[in-house]
Design a protein around this motif. Sequence first.
Motif, PDB file in Angstrom:
ATOM      1  N   SER A  17      -3.399   4.629  -5.721  1.00  0.00           N
ATOM      2  CA  SER A  17      -3.755   3.379  -6.383  1.00  0.00           C
ATOM      3  C   SER A  17      -4.039   2.386  -5.268  1.00  0.00           C
ATOM      4  O   SER A  17      -3.251   2.249  -4.336  1.00  0.00           O
ATOM      5  N   VAL A  18      -5.188   1.738  -5.363  1.00  0.00           N
ATOM      6  CA  VAL A  18      -5.641   0.868  -4.287  1.00  0.00           C
ATOM      7  C   VAL A  18      -5.596  -0.575  -4.772  1.00  0.00           C
ATOM      8  O   VAL A  18      -6.262  -0.940  -5.739  1.00  0.00           O
ATOM      9  N   ALA A  19      -4.818  -1.409  -4.084  1.00  0.00           N
ATOM     10  CA  ALA A  19      -4.682  -2.813  -4.436  1.00  0.00           C
ATOM     11  C   ALA A  19      -5.875  -3.611  -3.920  1.00  0.00           C
ATOM     12  O   ALA A  19      -6.696  -3.115  -3.143  1.00  0.00           O
ATOM     13  N   HIS A  20      -5.980  -4.846  -4.336  1.00  0.00           N
ATOM     14  CA  HIS A  20      -7.059  -5.728  -3.889  1.00  0.00           C
ATOM     15  C   HIS A  20      -7.004  -5.920  -2.364  1.00  0.00           C
ATOM     16  O   HIS A  20      -8.042  -6.105  -1.732  1.00  0.00           O
ATOM     17  N   SER A  21      -5.801  -5.847  -1.799  1.00  0.00           N
ATOM     18  CA  SER A  21      -5.641  -5.985  -0.347  1.00  0.00           C
ATOM     19  C   SER A  21      -5.891  -4.669   0.389  1.00  0.00           C
ATOM     20  O   SER A  21      -5.612  -4.564   1.575  1.00  0.00           O
ATOM     21  N   ASN A  22      -6.376  -3.672  -0.319  1.00  0.00           N
ATOM     22  CA  ASN A  22      -6.663  -2.327   0.201  1.00  0.00           C
ATOM     23  C   ASN A  22      -5.399  -1.575   0.600  1.00  0.00           C
ATOM     24  O   ASN A  22      -5.442  -0.632   1.390  1.00  0.00           O
ATOM     25  N   LYS A  23      -4.256  -1.969   0.042  1.00  0.00           N
ATOM     26  CA  LYS A  23      -3.006  -1.254   0.260  1.00  0.00           C
ATOM     27  C   LYS A  23      -3.003  -0.027  -0.647  1.00  0.00           C
ATOM     28  O   LYS A  23      -3.323  -0.132  -1.837  1.00  0.00           O
ATOM     29  N   HIS A  24      -2.646   1.133  -0.085  1.00  0.00           N
ATOM     30  CA  HIS A  24      -2.667   2.394  -0.834  1.00  0.00           C
ATOM     31  C   HIS A  24      -1.254   2.828  -1.190  1.00  0.00           C
ATOM     32  O   HIS A  24      -0.365   2.808  -0.335  1.00  0.00           O
ATOM     33  N   ASN A  25      -1.079   3.244  -2.431  1.00  0.00           N
ATOM     34  CA  ASN A  25       0.180   3.817  -2.898  1.00  0.00           C
ATOM     35  C   ASN A  25      -0.120   5.100  -3.644  1.00  0.00           C
ATOM     36  O   ASN A  25      -1.074   5.158  -4.421  1.00  0.00           O
ATOM     37  N   LYS A  26       0.699   6.119  -3.382  1.00  0.00           N
ATOM     38  CA  LYS A  26       0.507   7.394  -4.080  1.00  0.00           C
ATOM     39  C   LYS A  26       0.793   7.226  -5.560  1.00  0.00           C
ATOM     40  O   LYS A  26       1.738   6.541  -5.947  1.00  0.00           O
ATOM     41  N   ARG A  27      -0.018   7.869  -6.396  1.00  0.00           N
ATOM     42  CA  ARG A  27       0.219   7.872  -7.829  1.00  0.00           C
ATOM     43  C   ARG A  27      -0.289   9.167  -8.423  1.00  0.00           C
ATOM     44  O   ARG A  27      -0.956   9.949  -7.744  1.00  0.00           O
ATOM     45  N   MET A  28       0.024   9.396  -9.709  1.00  0.00           N
ATOM     46  CA  MET A  28      -0.366  10.627 -10.382  1.00  0.00           C
ATOM     47  C   MET A  28      -1.003  10.301 -11.725  1.00  0.00           C
ATOM     48  O   MET A  28      -0.595   9.367 -12.399  1.00  0.00           O
TER      49      MET A  28
END
Length: 62
Positions: A17-28
């Motif tokens: 999942s990519v936030a507006h700040s381009n921070k990436h978090n794993k998701r399913m």
Amino acid sequence: MAKECFVCHKGVVSGNSVAHSNKHNKRMWKPNLQKIKIVVDGTPRREYVCTRCLRSGKVERA
């Protein structure tokens, strides 16, 4: 055992999942599975089937 569709073998898909700040978090992404009683080789059994297969008539309900 990972949950997957008995008919089409659709399973979990992973990504970010990519936030507006381009921070990436794993998701399913999980398929919409229902545990229903279906007929397999003439005998009824309970299996996980995705709603796409149920709606399109790929399985025979017991």
